[in-house]
Design a protein around this motif. Sequence first.
Motif, PDB file in Angstrom:
ATOM      1  N   GLY A 210      50.380 -56.238  13.141  1.00  0.00           N
ATOM      2  CA  GLY A 210      49.042 -56.801  13.145  1.00  0.00           C
ATOM      3  C   GLY A 210      48.026 -55.796  12.637  1.00  0.00           C
ATOM      4  O   GLY A 210      48.368 -54.884  11.897  1.00  0.00           O
ATOM      5  N   PRO A 211      46.765 -55.918  13.016  1.00  0.00           N
ATOM      6  CA  PRO A 211      46.230 -56.907  13.949  1.00  0.00           C
ATOM      7  C   PRO A 211      46.167 -58.288  13.336  1.00  0.00           C
ATOM      8  O   PRO A 211      46.186 -58.431  12.121  1.00  0.00           O
ATOM      9  N   PHE A 212      46.099 -59.307  14.204  1.00  0.00           N
ATOM     10  CA  PHE A 212      46.076 -60.684  13.755  1.00  0.00           C
ATOM     11  C   PHE A 212      44.743 -61.321  14.166  1.00  0.00           C
ATOM     12  O   PHE A 212      44.408 -61.388  15.352  1.00  0.00           O
ATOM     13  N   ALA A 213      44.009 -61.790  13.171  1.00  0.00           N
ATOM     14  CA  ALA A 213      42.686 -62.356  13.426  1.00  0.00           C
ATOM     15  C   ALA A 213      42.762 -63.572  14.347  1.00  0.00           C
ATOM     16  O   ALA A 213      41.849 -63.827  15.138  1.00  0.00           O
ATOM     17  N   SER A 214      43.849 -64.340  14.261  1.00  0.00           N
ATOM     18  CA  SER A 214      43.968 -65.533  15.097  1.00  0.00           C
ATOM     19  C   SER A 214      44.020 -65.171  16.575  1.00  0.00           C
ATOM     20  O   SER A 214      43.401 -65.835  17.415  1.00  0.00           O
ATOM     21  N   LEU A 215      44.734 -64.110  16.917  1.00  0.00           N
ATOM     22  CA  LEU A 215      44.834 -63.712  18.325  1.00  0.00           C
ATOM     23  C   LEU A 215      43.504 -63.165  18.830  1.00  0.00           C
ATOM     24  O   LEU A 215      43.134 -63.375  19.992  1.00  0.00           O
ATOM     25  N   GLU A 216      42.788 -62.469  17.968  1.00  0.00           N
ATOM     26  CA  GLU A 216      41.464 -61.980  18.345  1.00  0.00           C
ATOM     27  C   GLU A 216      40.536 -63.151  18.644  1.00  0.00           C
ATOM     28  O   GLU A 216      39.797 -63.146  19.639  1.00  0.00           O
TER      29      GLU A 216
ATOM     30  N   ALA B  46      56.689 -63.391  22.488  1.00  0.00           N
ATOM     31  CA  ALA B  46      56.207 -62.164  21.853  1.00  0.00           C
ATOM     32  C   ALA B  46      54.710 -62.252  21.562  1.00  0.00           C
ATOM     33  O   ALA B  46      53.974 -61.269  21.695  1.00  0.00           O
ATOM     34  N   VAL B  47      54.256 -63.442  21.169  1.00  0.00           N
ATOM     35  CA  VAL B  47      52.824 -63.634  20.926  1.00  0.00           C
ATOM     36  C   VAL B  47      52.053 -63.533  22.239  1.00  0.00           C
ATOM     37  O   VAL B  47      51.002 -62.884  22.317  1.00  0.00           O
ATOM     38  N   ARG B  48      52.581 -64.150  23.283  1.00  0.00           N
ATOM     39  CA  ARG B  48      51.929 -64.059  24.606  1.00  0.00           C
ATOM     40  C   ARG B  48      51.854 -62.608  25.072  1.00  0.00           C
ATOM     41  O   ARG B  48      50.815 -62.152  25.573  1.00  0.00           O
ATOM     42  N   ALA B  49      52.941 -61.872  24.888  1.00  0.00           N
ATOM     43  CA  ALA B  49      52.965 -60.467  25.299  1.00  0.00           C
ATOM     44  C   ALA B  49      51.933 -59.646  24.534  1.00  0.00           C
ATOM     45  O   ALA B  49      51.296 -58.741  25.093  1.00  0.00           O
ATOM     46  N   ARG B  50      51.750 -59.946  23.245  1.00  0.00           N
ATOM     47  CA  ARG B  50      50.763 -59.232  22.456  1.00  0.00           C
ATOM     48  C   ARG B  50      49.342 -59.522  22.967  1.00  0.00           C
ATOM     49  O   ARG B  50      48.491 -58.625  22.998  1.00  0.00           O
ATOM     50  N   MET B  51      49.098 -60.760  23.344  1.00  0.00           N
ATOM     51  CA  MET B  51      47.787 -61.102  23.901  1.00  0.00           C
ATOM     52  C   MET B  51      47.530 -60.328  25.192  1.00  0.00           C
ATOM     53  O   MET B  51      46.427 -59.814  25.419  1.00  0.00           O
ATOM     54  N   LEU B  52      48.545 -60.222  26.041  1.00  0.00           N
ATOM     55  CA  LEU B  52      48.388 -59.504  27.298  1.00  0.00           C
ATOM     56  C   LEU B  52      48.218 -58.014  27.062  1.00  0.00           C
ATOM     57  O   LEU B  52      47.483 -57.338  27.789  1.00  0.00           O
ATOM     58  N   ARG B  53      48.888 -57.487  26.041  1.00  0.00           N
ATOM     59  CA  ARG B  53      48.837 -56.048  25.768  1.00  0.00           C
ATOM     60  C   ARG B  53      47.521 -55.615  25.129  1.00  0.00           C
ATOM     61  O   ARG B  53      46.941 -54.601  25.523  1.00  0.00           O
ATOM     62  N   ASP B  54      47.052 -56.400  24.152  1.00  0.00           N
ATOM     63  CA  ASP B  54      45.917 -55.958  23.343  1.00  0.00           C
ATOM     64  C   ASP B  54      44.569 -56.511  23.800  1.00  0.00           C
ATOM     65  O   ASP B  54      43.536 -55.997  23.380  1.00  0.00           O
ATOM     66  N   PHE B  55      44.581 -57.553  24.633  1.00  0.00           N
ATOM     67  CA  PHE B  55      43.318 -58.162  25.042  1.00  0.00           C
ATOM     68  C   PHE B  55      43.322 -58.346  26.559  1.00  0.00           C
ATOM     69  O   PHE B  55      44.367 -58.489  27.176  1.00  0.00           O
ATOM     70  N   ASP B  56      42.166 -58.337  27.116  1.00  0.00           N
ATOM     71  CA  ASP B  56      42.020 -58.476  28.569  1.00  0.00           C
ATOM     72  C   ASP B  56      42.089 -59.950  28.951  1.00  0.00           C
ATOM     73  O   ASP B  56      41.101 -60.571  29.314  1.00  0.00           O
TER      74      ASP B  56
END
Length: 304
Positions: A210-216, A255-265
């Motif tokens: 990433g980073p991935f704009a969609s997850l942000e 994996a997408v859920r884990a990235r959200m938990l890791r990189d965002f509050d």
Amino acid sequence: MIRTAVVTFLFLAVAPALAALELPVTAREQAERISPLDSYALPIGPFADGAIPAELIEGRIERRSWRIDGGSSTTLQMLAPLRAQIAAQGYETIFECADKACGGFDFRFGTEVLPGPHMYVDLGDFRFLSARRAPGDVQSLLISRTAASVYVQQIIATEVTQEQGIPVVLPTETPVAPLAEDLVSRLMAQGHVVLSDLEFRTGANELGDGPFASLEALSGFIDTHDDYRLVFVGHTDSVGRLSANIALSKSRAEAVRARMLRDFDVSGDRIEAEGMGYLAPIASNLTKAGREANRRVEVILLPK
């Protein structure tokens, strides 16, 4: 305990424009978009009363972004020498803010930001600056960071009058993807959206760096909308056994859920992960293009 540090950079000129920035030697240009006749709404205050106060400039608009890998500089440590540079070029700061003071999510998605992967903005760690050198001669700086990189965006706007004329410049870049904020509006309207900017290795469940704009965009949405939750749903093409494809699709969603938990509050109870294998195609699995379209992760919006 508050610690302060003196940071020294080795600088390298990276753009030939009159208002060029000198950035660390590790900086890599991500995008350069120069429009001889365009418009830019320069923010001159924080988000308030449903809007961002702005000064509209019509003329030559230069948009650039850089990624600086490594190091541990804060966004303020990165902004300070750049602020000094543009001051030396004759620009006077007219507005400066940091993440929440700017307006957080509303400011980020109410002002112009180059789409990912050209620019990344952490909603809890960014700084913005607007400056003016003369009427119709302005620029802005936007700085944010990930755990490993700093991102810098510069927009220079110079008013062009009818008497000055408009230079003819042929486009030299390929079109970029729609801005991430479009994802939020489509999610609200449709209830589900394909996250087309996600990248996985072929046949694997490992999400790219990433980073991935969609997850942000999704992190900002879920942070400001307490009545909703998100479900990431993985999908595959029809190659292989169903059981294996369901397992692969679910692991990619996880994996997408884990990235959200890791990189965002983001609270874990607000996001889920599921897999459908090849049971919900959006295109024919008889063609290569169709199979590629079917390999995807979607996000579904549900009431909390």
